[in-house]
Scaffold this motif. Structure first.
Motif, short mmCIF file in Angstrom:
data_model
loop_
_atom_site.label_atom_id
_atom_site.label_comp_id
_atom_site.label_asym_id
_atom_site.label_seq_id
_atom_site.Cartn_x
_atom_site.Cartn_y
_atom_site.Cartn_z
N ALA A 266 -10.70 -2.51 -12.59
CA ALA A 266 -11.20 -1.61 -11.96
C ALA A 266 -10.71 -0.78 -10.61
O ALA A 266 -11.38 0.50 -10.30
N LEU A 267 -9.91 -1.28 -9.89
CA LEU A 267 -9.08 -0.77 -8.76
C LEU A 267 -8.61 -0.09 -9.50
O LEU A 267 -7.35 1.11 -9.19
N SER A 268 -7.30 -0.44 -10.37
CA SER A 268 -6.66 1.12 -11.14
C SER A 268 -7.39 1.76 -11.55
O SER A 268 -7.28 3.56 -11.46
N PHE A 269 -8.80 1.71 -12.43
CA PHE A 269 -10.13 3.10 -12.42
C PHE A 269 -9.66 3.95 -11.18
O PHE A 269 -9.49 4.84 -11.47
N GLU A 270 -9.92 3.08 -9.99
CA GLU A 270 -10.50 4.26 -8.93
C GLU A 270 -9.29 4.83 -8.31
O GLU A 270 -9.22 5.26 -8.10
N ALA A 271 -7.76 4.22 -8.47
CA ALA A 271 -6.95 4.58 -8.34
C ALA A 271 -6.70 5.52 -9.56
O ALA A 271 -5.69 6.78 -8.53
N GLU A 272 -6.93 5.72 -10.36
CA GLU A 272 -6.20 6.94 -11.06
C GLU A 272 -7.18 8.27 -11.42
O GLU A 272 -7.17 9.65 -11.68
N SER A 273 -8.55 7.86 -10.40
CA SER A 273 -9.60 9.24 -9.95
C SER A 273 -8.49 10.42 -9.20
O SER A 273 -7.87 10.12 -8.29
N CYS A 274 -9.52 11.44 -9.52
CA CYS A 274 -8.88 12.34 -8.34
C CYS A 274 -8.98 13.19 -7.58
O CYS A 274 -8.58 12.96 -6.29
N PHE A 275 -10.42 12.03 -7.33
CA PHE A 275 -11.64 12.31 -5.84
C PHE A 275 -11.06 11.13 -5.22
O PHE A 275 -10.64 9.73 -5.84
N GLY A 276 -11.54 11.22 -3.99
CA GLY A 276 -11.03 9.88 -3.43
C GLY A 276 -12.32 9.68 -1.42
O GLY A 276 -12.16 9.48 -0.69
N ASN A 277 -14.13 9.72 -2.50
CA ASN A 277 -14.37 9.89 -1.21
C ASN A 277 -14.69 8.16 -0.94
O ASN A 277 -14.46 7.90 0.49
N ALA A 278 -15.83 7.64 -1.95
CA ALA A 278 -15.93 6.35 -1.21
C ALA A 278 -16.06 5.40 -2.85
O ALA A 278 -15.61 5.98 -4.01
N VAL A 279 -16.17 4.19 -2.38
CA VAL A 279 -15.95 3.49 -3.48
C VAL A 279 -17.56 2.43 -3.11
O VAL A 279 -16.64 1.83 -1.73
N SER A 280 -17.57 0.92 -3.66
CA SER A 280 -18.00 0.28 -2.85
C SER A 280 -18.08 -0.54 -4.00
O SER A 280 -17.87 -0.57 -5.34
N VAL A 281 -18.17 -2.05 -3.40
CA VAL A 281 -17.92 -3.36 -4.45
C VAL A 281 -19.70 -4.27 -4.10
O VAL A 281 -19.80 -4.49 -2.77
N PHE A 282 -20.12 -4.15 -5.42
CA PHE A 282 -21.06 -5.95 -5.60
C PHE A 282 -20.35 -7.41 -5.78
O PHE A 282 -20.01 -7.37 -6.32
N THR A 283 -21.31 -8.03 -4.53
CA THR A 283 -20.30 -9.20 -4.40
C THR A 283 -20.50 -10.17 -3.36
O THR A 283 -20.82 -9.93 -2.07
N ARG A 284 -20.58 -11.58 -3.36
CA ARG A 284 -20.51 -12.56 -2.77
C ARG A 284 -19.42 -13.66 -2.43
O ARG A 284 -19.05 -14.03 -1.26
N ASP A 285 -17.95 -12.66 -2.47
CA ASP A 285 -17.12 -13.10 -2.41
C ASP A 285 -16.25 -12.44 -1.49
O ASP A 285 -15.69 -11.36 -2.02
N GLY A 286 -16.18 -12.70 -0.61
CA GLY A 286 -15.20 -11.86 0.49
C GLY A 286 -13.88 -12.08 0.26
O GLY A 286 -13.79 -10.72 1.15
N SER A 287 -13.24 -12.89 -0.02
CA SER A 287 -11.99 -12.10 -0.55
C SER A 287 -12.27 -11.23 -2.06
O SER A 287 -10.89 -10.30 -1.81
N VAL A 288 -12.80 -11.07 -2.45
CA VAL A 288 -12.88 -10.10 -3.56
C VAL A 288 -12.97 -8.54 -2.46
O VAL A 288 -12.80 -7.72 -2.77
N ALA A 289 -14.16 -8.27 -1.62
CA ALA A 289 -14.60 -7.40 -1.06
C ALA A 289 -13.08 -7.09 -0.16
O ALA A 289 -13.19 -5.56 -0.24
N ARG A 290 -12.73 -7.56 0.59
CA ARG A 290 -11.11 -7.40 0.66
C ARG A 290 -10.31 -7.14 0.34
O ARG A 290 -9.38 -6.00 0.22
N ALA A 291 -9.87 -7.62 -1.59
CA ALA A 291 -9.19 -6.66 -2.14
C ALA A 291 -9.39 -5.17 -2.26
O ALA A 291 -8.80 -4.67 -2.16
N VAL A 292 -10.81 -5.24 -2.61
CA VAL A 292 -11.41 -3.55 -2.46
C VAL A 292 -10.84 -2.71 -1.65
O VAL A 292 -10.71 -1.52 -1.31
N ALA A 293 -11.38 -3.29 -0.25
CA ALA A 293 -11.54 -2.37 0.99
C ALA A 293 -9.84 -2.15 1.30
O ALA A 293 -9.65 -1.18 1.81
N LEU A 294 -9.32 -2.99 0.83
CA LEU A 294 -7.68 -3.23 1.21
C LEU A 294 -6.79 -2.16 -0.18
O LEU A 294 -5.94 -1.40 0.16
N GLY A 295 -7.53 -2.95 -0.88
CA GLY A 295 -6.66 -1.90 -2.24
C GLY A 295 -7.07 -0.37 -3.07
O GLY A 295 -6.25 -0.39 -3.68
#
Ligand code: NAD
Length: 495
Positions: free
Chosen positions: A403-432
């Motif tokens: 999922a993060l690779s897909f986001e990284a390959e986008s030409c756009f960069g406005n926003a990304v959201s993650v739906f999870t109950r796992d704080g480490s997953v949320a952090r990985a998305v926010a920082l990665g």
């Protein structure tokens, strides 16, 4: 426009014909019709301003800019408080105007106005913040920094937020002492006209806020005009890229925000209520016509129950009540073609908005129901291009890394959201991730003031953000003053 029920749009019977700011409307070659997305009927016309029209408005703004810049910020701000009160007083009328010309529901129209008012409130706070600083850097030598206005500046805005996007710009710009010229989208010029009237009623001198109507010719005349010091732009990526290059070629300050294709990462452990509501309101809100809409769902692993819940909730949305209209017939035709193309590319149409029933009250409008495409291939147009409508493309991925690779390959960069109950997953998305704005269990992660709004990559040309501290930096210069008054006592290098 009269008061209406909570959701009922009152389309005015008589069209209005707006003149160029500061009558008489001479010089303009033609007029642009404003069409309501709800009915397909003409709401009014505005001038299709040409170079001569723009030159007249800029000249008046230049005259206003000098005394305005010398007006103390506390006096400038007192007018903004009045404007804020007037917007509140006229909120329902303004919301009707926004809804009628942009196709939003009344609730969405009100929300956009209130979000714009947050920027107004932020701008009223600038009078209480030190605008720079001062320090004795050497004995008897004082260095100071002051924020100074740029002069005459302009903002060019899109159709999808007739009030909010202009209000991202002009409250901050005029409070800092600039004269501001707004070129609203020719598709939604009536709200901008009303906002300018309220600014006048609040007591702003003529020329401090002006509106120039028209399309690309008016925009280009503003960008090219030698008396315009800075250009703020919000719109589609191809136009943002062009505006940025054109203004920069003149050596002007320019910030041009563009389009988006925002991914929402759905983890199997997501809270179903939070995720289903968050995903559905993100892709259907404003009929998907917002740069912060989540339009591609990256379903990680086994998420079938969550996807079924999304389909159920989206299928219950009623057109004309829960969801508004598309801006015009052209947008509808573009979306119908995109859905057909996605099917040809192998996607499964699991919810087909083409079959949705148009609202009885507005049969002539530009309608498309929520549409969900599943098993969309990651490199297809439905996965990668901004469609700007209520269409959700589901891309199935195996892992969070995919999922993060897909986001990284986008030409756009406005926003990304993650739906999870796992704080480490949320952090990985926010920082990665590489996007400018991140939502954790939030489908439309628009930062509230004073946190500023802005994306990255092809969603923003230029640097900095359009609101908050970014807006203050963009619409002003930092002047540094070094003074020596006290007699020198020791021999420092500046003494
Ligand atoms: P658009 O690019 O067609 O038009 C935006 C503005 O540019 C309008 O005022 C238009 O008259 C003017 N314009 C059009 N062609 C021009 C040209 N060649 N030179 C100069 N100006 C020109 O955008 P739109 O269809 O009105 O708005 C939708 C787009 O805006 C979407 O792509 C959406 O994602 C984007 N948008 C981005 C943000 C953001 O913050 N990044 C916010 C809202 C909308």
């Amino acid at each position: 426009m009269s008061q209406a029920q909570d959701h009922q749009i009152v389309v005015p019977a008589e069209p209005v014909h707006v003149a160029l700011a500061g009558d008489p409307p001479r010089g303009s070659t033609g007029r642009v019709a404003v069409v309501s997305p709800y009915t397909g009927g003409v709401l009014g016309t505005v001038p299709d301003s040409d170079l001569a029209d723009v030159a007249r408005v800029v000249s008046r703004a230049r005259t206003a800019a000098v005394p305005w810049a010398h007006t103390p910020i506390k006096e400038r701000t007192s007018l903004l408080f009045r404007f804020r009160a007037l917007v509140h007083e006229h909120l329902e009328e303004l919301a009707q105007c926004v809804a009628c010309e942009s196709g939003k529901t009344l609730g969405e129209a009100r929300a956009g106005l209130l979000k714009g008012l947050e920027v107004v409130e932020y701008a009223t706070s600038l009078q209480n913040l030190p605008a720079g600083g001062a320090l004795e850097v050497s004995q008897g030598v004082l260095c100071e920094a002051h924020r100074v206005p740029l002069g005459v500046v302009c903002g060019i805005t899109p159709f999808n937020f007739p009030a909010m996007v202009p209000m991202w710009m002009f409250p901050i710009a005029v409070t800092l002492g600039n004269a501001f010229i707004l070129k609203p989208s020719e598709k939604v010029p009536l709200t901008a006209t009303r906002l300018a009237e309220l600014m006048r009623d609040a007591g702003y001198p003529e020329g401090v806020l002006s509106v120039v109507h028209g399309g690309s010719l008016a925009s280009e005349a503003l960008i090219d005009h030698p008396d315009i010091s800075a250009v703020g732009f919000v719109g589609s990526t191809p136009v943002a890229r062009r505006v940025y290059a054109r203004a920069a070629a003149h050596g002007k300050r320019v910030l041009a925000l563009g389009g988006a294709k925002n991914p929402m990462i759905l983890m199997p452990d997501a809270d179903p209520d939070v995720a289903i509501t968050g995903v559905v309101s993100s892709f259907t809100g404003c009929a998907g016509q917002r740069c912060m809409a989540g339009s591609v769902l990256l379903a990680v692993g086994t998420c079938d129950d969550l996807v079924d819940g999304i389909l159920r909730a989206a299928s219950e949305i009623r057109l004309g009540t829960d969801m508004g209209a598309l801006i015009d017939q052209h947008a509808r035709a573009r979306l119908l073609a995109a859905i057909e193309q996605a099917a040809a590319d192998g996607a499964a149409i699991r919810l087909d908005g083409r079959c949705a029933t148009p609202p009885v009250a507005y049969p002539g409008g530009f309608w498309l129901g929520p549409t969900v495409l599943d098993n969309v291939t990651p490199q297809s147009a439905a996965a990668r291009q901004e469609l700007f409508g209520p269409v959700l493309s589901i891309v199935r991925v195996s892992t969070l890394e995919d999922a993060l690779s897909f986001e990284a390959e986008s030409c756009f960069g406005n926003a990304v959201s993650v739906f999870t109950r796992d704080g480490s997953v949320a952090r990985a998305v926010a920082l990665g991730c590489r996007s400018g704005m991140v939502g954790v269990n939030v489908g439309v992660p628009v930062p509230r003031e004073p946190f500023s709004f802005g994306g990255t990559r092809d969603s923003r040309f230029g640097s900095g953000d359009i609101t908050g501290a970014g807006g203050v930096a963009f619409w002003s210069d930092l002047r540094k003053i070094t003074s020596k008054w006290a007699p020198a006592v020791s021999g420092g290098w500046m003494s």
